[in-house]
Each structure stands twice: as C-alpha cells, then as structure tokens.
Enzyme design. Structure first.
Site, PDB file in Angstrom:
ATOM      1  N   LYS A  36       0.843  -1.208   0.000  1.00  0.00           N
ATOM      2  CA  LYS A  36       0.000   0.000   0.000  1.00  0.00           C
ATOM      3  C   LYS A  36       0.874   1.252   0.000  1.00  0.00           C
ATOM      4  O   LYS A  36       1.723   1.439   0.865  1.00  0.00           O
ATOM      5  CB  LYS A  36      -0.922   0.021   1.234  1.00  0.00           C
ATOM      6  CG  LYS A  36      -1.834   1.251   1.254  1.00  0.00           C
ATOM      7  CD  LYS A  36      -2.897   1.157   2.335  1.00  0.00           C
ATOM      8  CE  LYS A  36      -2.467   1.706   3.666  1.00  0.00           C
ATOM      9  NZ  LYS A  36      -2.451   3.176   3.736  1.00  0.00           N
ATOM     10  N   ASP A  63      -3.434   4.254  -2.120  1.00  0.00           N
ATOM     11  CA  ASP A  63      -4.392   4.740  -1.119  1.00  0.00           C
ATOM     12  C   ASP A  63      -4.393   6.264  -1.074  1.00  0.00           C
ATOM     13  O   ASP A  63      -3.779   6.870  -0.210  1.00  0.00           O
ATOM     14  CB  ASP A  63      -4.005   4.142   0.247  1.00  0.00           C
ATOM     15  CG  ASP A  63      -5.027   4.463   1.329  1.00  0.00           C
ATOM     16  OD1 ASP A  63      -6.168   4.843   0.983  1.00  0.00           O
ATOM     17  OD2 ASP A  63      -4.681   4.333   2.516  1.00  0.00           O
ATOM     18  N   ASP A  68     -13.682  14.230  -5.105  1.00  0.00           N
ATOM     19  CA  ASP A  68     -13.763  15.481  -5.874  1.00  0.00           C
ATOM     20  C   ASP A  68     -15.015  15.388  -6.736  1.00  0.00           C
ATOM     21  O   ASP A  68     -15.802  14.446  -6.578  1.00  0.00           O
ATOM     22  CB  ASP A  68     -12.481  15.637  -6.721  1.00  0.00           C
ATOM     23  CG  ASP A  68     -12.157  17.108  -7.001  1.00  0.00           C
ATOM     24  OD1 ASP A  68     -13.091  17.850  -7.372  1.00  0.00           O
ATOM     25  OD2 ASP A  68     -10.993  17.496  -6.866  1.00  0.00           O
ATOM     26  N   PRO A  70     -17.280  14.325  -9.866  1.00  0.00           N
ATOM     27  CA  PRO A  70     -17.198  13.027 -10.539  1.00  0.00           C
ATOM     28  C   PRO A  70     -16.178  12.974 -11.677  1.00  0.00           C
ATOM     29  O   PRO A  70     -15.393  12.032 -11.785  1.00  0.00           O
ATOM     30  CB  PRO A  70     -18.625  12.819 -11.058  1.00  0.00           C
ATOM     31  CG  PRO A  70     -19.477  13.539 -10.072  1.00  0.00           C
ATOM     32  CD  PRO A  70     -18.688  14.753  -9.670  1.00  0.00           C
ATOM     33  N   THR A  72     -13.470  14.735 -12.249  1.00  0.00           N
ATOM     34  CA  THR A  72     -12.077  14.829 -11.796  1.00  0.00           C
ATOM     35  C   THR A  72     -11.623  13.509 -11.188  1.00  0.00           C
ATOM     36  O   THR A  72     -10.521  13.022 -11.464  1.00  0.00           O
ATOM     37  CB  THR A  72     -11.948  15.993 -10.782  1.00  0.00           C
ATOM     38  OG1 THR A  72     -12.376  17.178 -11.439  1.00  0.00           O
ATOM     39  CG2 THR A  72     -10.534  16.165 -10.290  1.00  0.00           C
ATOM     40  N   THR A 127     -11.943   6.927  10.789  1.00  0.00           N
ATOM     41  CA  THR A 127     -12.014   6.542  12.211  1.00  0.00           C
ATOM     42  C   THR A 127     -11.553   7.678  13.127  1.00  0.00           C
ATOM     43  O   THR A 127     -11.786   7.641  14.323  1.00  0.00           O
ATOM     44  CB  THR A 127     -11.172   5.287  12.497  1.00  0.00           C
ATOM     45  OG1 THR A 127      -9.878   5.509  11.954  1.00  0.00           O
ATOM     46  CG2 THR A 127     -11.782   4.053  11.888  1.00  0.00           C
ATOM     47  N   ARG A 218       3.311  -0.882  10.707  1.00  0.00           N
ATOM     48  CA  ARG A 218       4.414  -0.906  11.669  1.00  0.00           C
ATOM     49  C   ARG A 218       4.765  -2.259  12.273  1.00  0.00           C
ATOM     50  O   ARG A 218       5.958  -2.547  12.438  1.00  0.00           O
ATOM     51  CB  ARG A 218       4.157   0.161  12.755  1.00  0.00           C
ATOM     52  CG  ARG A 218       4.391   1.560  12.212  1.00  0.00           C
ATOM     53  CD  ARG A 218       3.746   2.626  13.037  1.00  0.00           C
ATOM     54  NE  ARG A 218       2.277   2.565  12.944  1.00  0.00           N
ATOM     55  CZ  ARG A 218       1.465   3.420  13.530  1.00  0.00           C
ATOM     56  NH1 ARG A 218       1.959   4.389  14.276  1.00  0.00           N
ATOM     57  NH2 ARG A 218       0.163   3.311  13.378  1.00  0.00           N
TER      58      ARG A 218
HETATM   59  O1  C5P Z   1       1.287   0.892  10.969  1.00  0.00           O
HETATM   60  P1  C5P Z   1      -0.157   0.510  10.984  1.00  0.00           P
HETATM   61  O2  C5P Z   1      -0.379  -0.982  10.925  1.00  0.00           O
HETATM   62  O3  C5P Z   1      -0.925   1.167  12.086  1.00  0.00           O
HETATM   63  O4  C5P Z   1      -0.676   1.091   9.584  1.00  0.00           O
HETATM   64  C1  C5P Z   1      -2.002   1.068   9.232  1.00  0.00           C
HETATM   65  C2  C5P Z   1      -2.231   1.736   7.912  1.00  0.00           C
HETATM   66  O5  C5P Z   1      -3.624   1.873   7.731  1.00  0.00           O
HETATM   67  C3  C5P Z   1      -1.652   3.128   7.770  1.00  0.00           C
HETATM   68  O6  C5P Z   1      -1.258   3.307   6.414  1.00  0.00           O
HETATM   69  C4  C5P Z   1      -2.799   4.037   8.115  1.00  0.00           C
HETATM   70  O7  C5P Z   1      -2.776   5.265   7.444  1.00  0.00           O
HETATM   71  C5  C5P Z   1      -4.000   3.237   7.627  1.00  0.00           C
HETATM   72  N1  C5P Z   1      -5.228   3.506   8.367  1.00  0.00           N
HETATM   73  C6  C5P Z   1      -5.373   3.334   9.735  1.00  0.00           C
HETATM   74  N2  C5P Z   1      -6.549   3.581  10.362  1.00  0.00           N
HETATM   75  C7  C5P Z   1      -7.578   4.009   9.668  1.00  0.00           C
HETATM   76  C8  C5P Z   1      -7.472   4.184   8.302  1.00  0.00           C
HETATM   77  C9  C5P Z   1      -6.268   3.920   7.664  1.00  0.00           C
HETATM   78  O8  C5P Z   1      -4.423   2.948  10.402  1.00  0.00           O
HETATM   79  N3  C5P Z   1      -8.693   4.226  10.282  1.00  0.00           N
END
Ligand code: C5P
Length: 240
Positions: A36, A63, A68, A70, A72, A127, A218
């Site tokens: 991603k 990602d 925007d 439609p 675009t 979230t 991570r």
């Molecule tokens: O490092 P980690 O496992 O927390 O990464 C999760 C990925 O998912 C990151 O790229 C983060 O931007 C994305 N993400 C998230 N929570 C969300 C939406 C997207 O952690 N609610």
C-alpha cells in the site's frame, strides 16, 4: 467467489519516507504480494514508486482516498488504471454519481487496455471522526449508522469493497452480504505494539469476523526482522 491466498491477504502499509528504504523492505518481504502506497511516498516520488514496486513483482494498492467532482475523480482513476494499480480508494462521501463514474471509468479503461480492472474500495467515515465531528459537518447520524449508510451507497454504486475499522467488520458483513471485499487496518498481533492505534484486533480475529484483506504497517515494517514478522502473522492466521 473470492479466492485470495493467505499471503495476499496481508497488505503491507509502506509508510516510510525514502524510496530506497521502501524498496529494500519490499525486497525483504519476499512473500508479501500487495504493497500500500499512500500520500507520503506518492507525493514525493510520483508514479516512479509504483513502477519500482511493480518491477519487484508486487501489486500496488494506491491509497489516495479520492474525493472530488465526478469527472475529476474519474480522470484520476483512468490514470491509476493505466498504471496497472491493483487496488485504490475513494471517499463514499463523494456521493453516488462520483462513485459510479469512478467504477465506470475503471471498467472502460481496463477493457480498452485488456488489463484487470483495479479494485475500487470506498472509505466511509474516517475513524478519526467522532460523533461531535459529524455534527459539526452537518451529519446527524451516529458514526455506526453513517458508516453503514455510506457503505450501502458505495456498494449499490458498484465499488468492489469497503475499507473499515476492525470493529465494523461484523456490522458490515451482516448488512452488505458476503461478496463485497472488506479491507481493514487497525490490526495488531498480540506480540506487537499498538502504536497510535486505539481499537485494534488480531489478524486471526479480523479474518474470522469476515475481513478479506488486512492492512498492516508498523508491526511488520518496523520489526527487527520484517520477513519473519510477516510469516509469523501468516502462521498465526493459519493456526486453529
Ligand atoms: O502501521 P499501521 O499498521 O498502524 O498502519 C495502518 C495503515 O492503515 C496506515 O497506512 C494508516 O494510514 C491506515 N489507516 C489506519 N486507520 C484508519 C485508516 C487507515 O491505520 N482508520
């Protein structure tokens, strides 16, 4: 019928700053299939980072959460399709017309080039937004109802799936059926740190609840041995 092998279910969130670091990680993660790419690498390196990753035989999940008018969004999707992106995100809040055009253009362009159509995923309510934030932007529904409302709208408008929090998987599966893809971040194996993720779920639990793909960053990319961390997660999911 969905036939996604286990190694493909773990999407690596490549949230690093430098191209060399990203590509080294991709090389290390021999078993991973989908990477991603978000704003960070894409704004810095553009399409070249997609090409570099594809050359290493990985699929790209772009990602950028497009939102925007439609036309675009549709033209952005056309370019992403041209670059053989495997998966990409749009905001369901862009509305029915925007979503439909995005899907149409992806189909049209993929047919023209005789390549697979990118999977279009809709993001519902971020979230990071709580009830009070929704009220501030004029949404009267509570978060759950609005997530469901937007997910249904997106599915009816033709997207392949929804990105949601692990805590929303069951609610969505119950209401949108088995077919749409569910992709979820916020995944933490028991042995890893939570970092800034507040409401997390283990990989195994998320899959049992009905997720098709898990976005994990991570716990894998910051592990002392990323390949081993990836394989450990696969083993944990496989265990009964
Ligand atoms: O490092 P980690 O496992 O927390 O990464 C999760 C990925 O998912 C990151 O790229 C983060 O931007 C994305 N993400 C998230 N929570 C969300 C939406 C997207 O952690 N609610």
């Amino acid at each position: 019928m969905k036939n996604i092998d286990l190694e493909e279910k773990i999407i690596i969130a490549m949230d690093v700053e430098e191209k060399e670091r990203a590509l080294n990680l991709v090389r290390m993660l021999r078993h991973a299939k989908i990477i991603k790419i978000g704003y960070r690498l894409f704004i810095k390196y553009g399409v070249s980072i997609l090409k570099n990753i594809q050359k290493l035989d990985k699929k790209v999940f772009l990602d950028l959460k497009l939102h925007d008018i439609p036309n675009t969004v549709a033209e952005g999707i056309r370019q992403a399709t041209n670059h053989k992106v495997f998966m990409l995100t749009i905001h369901a809040l862009g509305g029915k017309e925007m979503i439909k055009r995005a899907v149409e253009v992806a189909n049209e362009e993929a047919d023209k080039l005789s390549i697979p159509k990118p999977k279009i995923l809709a993001v519902t309510i971020l979230t990071s937004l709580k009830e009070k934030d929704l009220i501030e932007i004029g949404i009267q529904n509570n978060v759950k109802d609005e997530v469901l409302n937007l997910a249904k709208l997106a599915i009816e408008s033709g997207v392949d799936g929804i990105v949601c929090s692990p805590l929303e998987i069951e609610l969505l599966r119950k209401n949108i059926g088995k077919e749409p893809l569910i992709v979820t971040p916020g995944i933490r194996p028991l042995w890893s740190q939570k970092n800034d993720q507040k409401r997390v779920m283990t990989p195994k639990e998320a899959i049992e609840k009905g997720a098709d793909y898990l976005v994990i960053g991570r716990p894998i990319i910051q592990a002392s041995n990323p390949k081993q961390a990836f394989l450990k997660i696969i083993d944990e999911i496989r265990e009964n």
